[in-house]
Design a protein around this motif. Structure first.
Motif, short mmCIF file in Angstrom:
data_model
loop_
_atom_site.label_atom_id
_atom_site.label_comp_id
_atom_site.label_asym_id
_atom_site.label_seq_id
_atom_site.Cartn_x
_atom_site.Cartn_y
_atom_site.Cartn_z
N ALA A 183 32.23 69.72 -4.78
CA ALA A 183 31.31 68.62 -5.16
C ALA A 183 32.05 67.29 -5.34
O ALA A 183 31.45 66.21 -5.30
CB ALA A 183 30.57 68.98 -6.44
N THR A 184 33.37 67.38 -5.46
CA THR A 184 34.18 66.15 -5.62
C THR A 184 34.04 65.23 -4.42
O THR A 184 34.13 64.01 -4.55
CB THR A 184 35.67 66.53 -5.79
OG1 THR A 184 35.79 67.57 -6.75
CG2 THR A 184 36.50 65.32 -6.20
N MET A 185 33.78 65.80 -3.25
CA MET A 185 33.73 64.99 -2.03
C MET A 185 32.65 63.91 -2.12
O MET A 185 32.88 62.74 -1.80
CB MET A 185 33.48 65.88 -0.80
CG MET A 185 34.65 66.73 -0.43
SD MET A 185 36.13 65.74 -0.04
CE MET A 185 37.16 66.99 0.66
N ASP A 186 31.45 64.29 -2.55
CA ASP A 186 30.37 63.29 -2.68
C ASP A 186 30.72 62.24 -3.72
O ASP A 186 30.47 61.04 -3.53
CB ASP A 186 29.05 63.98 -3.07
CG ASP A 186 28.43 64.72 -1.89
OD1 ASP A 186 27.57 65.58 -2.11
OD2 ASP A 186 28.85 64.42 -0.73
N LYS A 187 31.32 62.67 -4.80
CA LYS A 187 31.72 61.73 -5.87
C LYS A 187 32.79 60.77 -5.34
O LYS A 187 32.79 59.58 -5.64
CB LYS A 187 32.26 62.53 -7.05
CG LYS A 187 32.36 61.78 -8.35
CD LYS A 187 32.72 62.77 -9.44
CE LYS A 187 32.72 62.18 -10.81
NZ LYS A 187 33.08 63.19 -11.83
N ARG A 216 33.14 59.82 -2.19
CA ARG A 216 32.50 58.83 -1.31
C ARG A 216 31.78 57.75 -2.14
O ARG A 216 31.84 56.56 -1.82
CB ARG A 216 31.52 59.55 -0.39
CG ARG A 216 32.20 60.29 0.76
CD ARG A 216 31.21 60.90 1.76
NE ARG A 216 30.86 62.26 1.38
CZ ARG A 216 31.52 63.35 1.79
NH1 ARG A 216 32.58 63.21 2.54
NH2 ARG A 216 31.16 64.56 1.43
N ALA A 217 31.18 58.16 -3.24
CA ALA A 217 30.47 57.20 -4.11
C ALA A 217 31.46 56.24 -4.76
O ALA A 217 31.24 55.02 -4.81
CB ALA A 217 29.68 57.96 -5.18
N LYS A 257 32.71 53.67 -2.27
CA LYS A 257 31.67 52.62 -2.07
C LYS A 257 31.72 51.60 -3.21
O LYS A 257 31.69 50.38 -2.99
CB LYS A 257 30.27 53.24 -2.04
CG LYS A 257 29.83 53.76 -0.68
CD LYS A 257 28.29 53.87 -0.57
CE LYS A 257 27.91 54.57 0.74
NZ LYS A 257 27.46 55.97 0.50
N ALA A 284 37.25 61.14 3.02
CA ALA A 284 36.15 60.87 2.07
C ALA A 284 36.42 59.62 1.23
O ALA A 284 35.54 59.16 0.50
CB ALA A 284 35.93 62.07 1.15
#
Ligand SMILES: O=C(CO)[C@@H](O)[C@H](O)COP(=O)(O)O
Ligand SMILES: [Fe+2]
Length: 227
Positions: free
Chosen positions: A153-157, A159-160, A163, A191
């Motif tokens: 789940a770290t991957m989405d965090k 990317r955020a 950004k 990422a």
């Protein structure tokens, strides 16, 4: 463009030969020494303090030292690490009563400041302090131990967070810490990370006296990042 940095976590090094271990991993091409401080209060483990940071500097380590404070409270120990030669000092927002003040304290002591986010901790802690931050550290394991598995789940965090940094236009490093190995570092870089902590992925389990034992793993990590 922020250059990619490999940050060996000395938590997995052979502490009986710590100076030699750090010399060898830096000679192999690593960039920054990741220094895990645990107090057996904020996390269920106990490690090293300013004395060891100072010993590395006296040993002749000139590379940046990235002090990751897994301690509570935080403020009291910051001047000691600054005096001991820390370059970066990062802390967990849950461990400080006044996050903005702690970030200012780190910079006032001449160090670069950062916040550390546990896997379940929201990035919203960044909302009003981005201008006081030099590094964001995302934990891809729950803090306290080396050798754990990377939490996907770290991957989405990641990317955020990338950004947020890009939108801020600020010069902020984005570091990932926990379960980083040669076989996932490329994906982690893609990422958005630019600083990569790896403990067991570099120091492994073996203890041997070959001064070049880290050359191939650091080279492989670089190759994976440059793909
Ligand atoms: O802060 C921590 C653990 O709390 C990390 O810096 C670990 O020391 C990384 O070890 P590996 O997961 O790479 O073995
Ligand atoms: Fe760490």
């Amino acid at each position: 463009m922020t250059p990619d940095l490999i940050a060996p976590s000395i938590l997995s090094a052979d502490f009986a030969r710590l100076g030699e271990e750090v010399d060898n991993v830096l000679a192999a091409g690593a960039d920054i020494v990741h220094f895990d401080v645990m107090d057996n209060h904020y996390v269920p483990n106990l490690t090293i303090g300013p004395l060891v940071c100072e010993a590395l500097r006296k040993h002749g380590v000139t590379a940046p030292i990235d002090v990751h404070l897994m301690v509570k409270p935080v403020d009291r120990i910051i001047p000691d690490f600054a005096a001991a030669g820390a370059t970066y000092i990062t802390f967990h927002p849950e461990a400080s009563e006044h996050i903005d003040r702690t970030l200012q304290l780190i910079r006032s002591e001449g160090c670069k400041a950062g916040l550390v986010f546990n896997p379940a901790t929201s990035l919203s802690y960044l909302d009003y302090v981005m201008d006081k931050i030099d590094m964001i550290l995302l934990m891809s394991v729950n803090p306290g131990f080396g050798g754990q598995s990377f939490i996907p789940a770290t991957m989405d965090k990641l990317r955020a967070a990338r950004k947020m940094i890009d939108a801020s236009g600020l010069d902020i490093r984005l570091e990932v810490d926990g379960g980083v190995k040669a076989d996932n570092i490329g994906e982690i870089k893609a990422a958005g990370a630019d600083t990569f902590v790896s403990g067991s992925g570099i120091f492994g389990k073996g203890r041997d006296s070959d001064p070049h034992r880290y050359d191939s793993i650091i080279r492989e990590m670089r190759e994976q990042m440059d793909r």
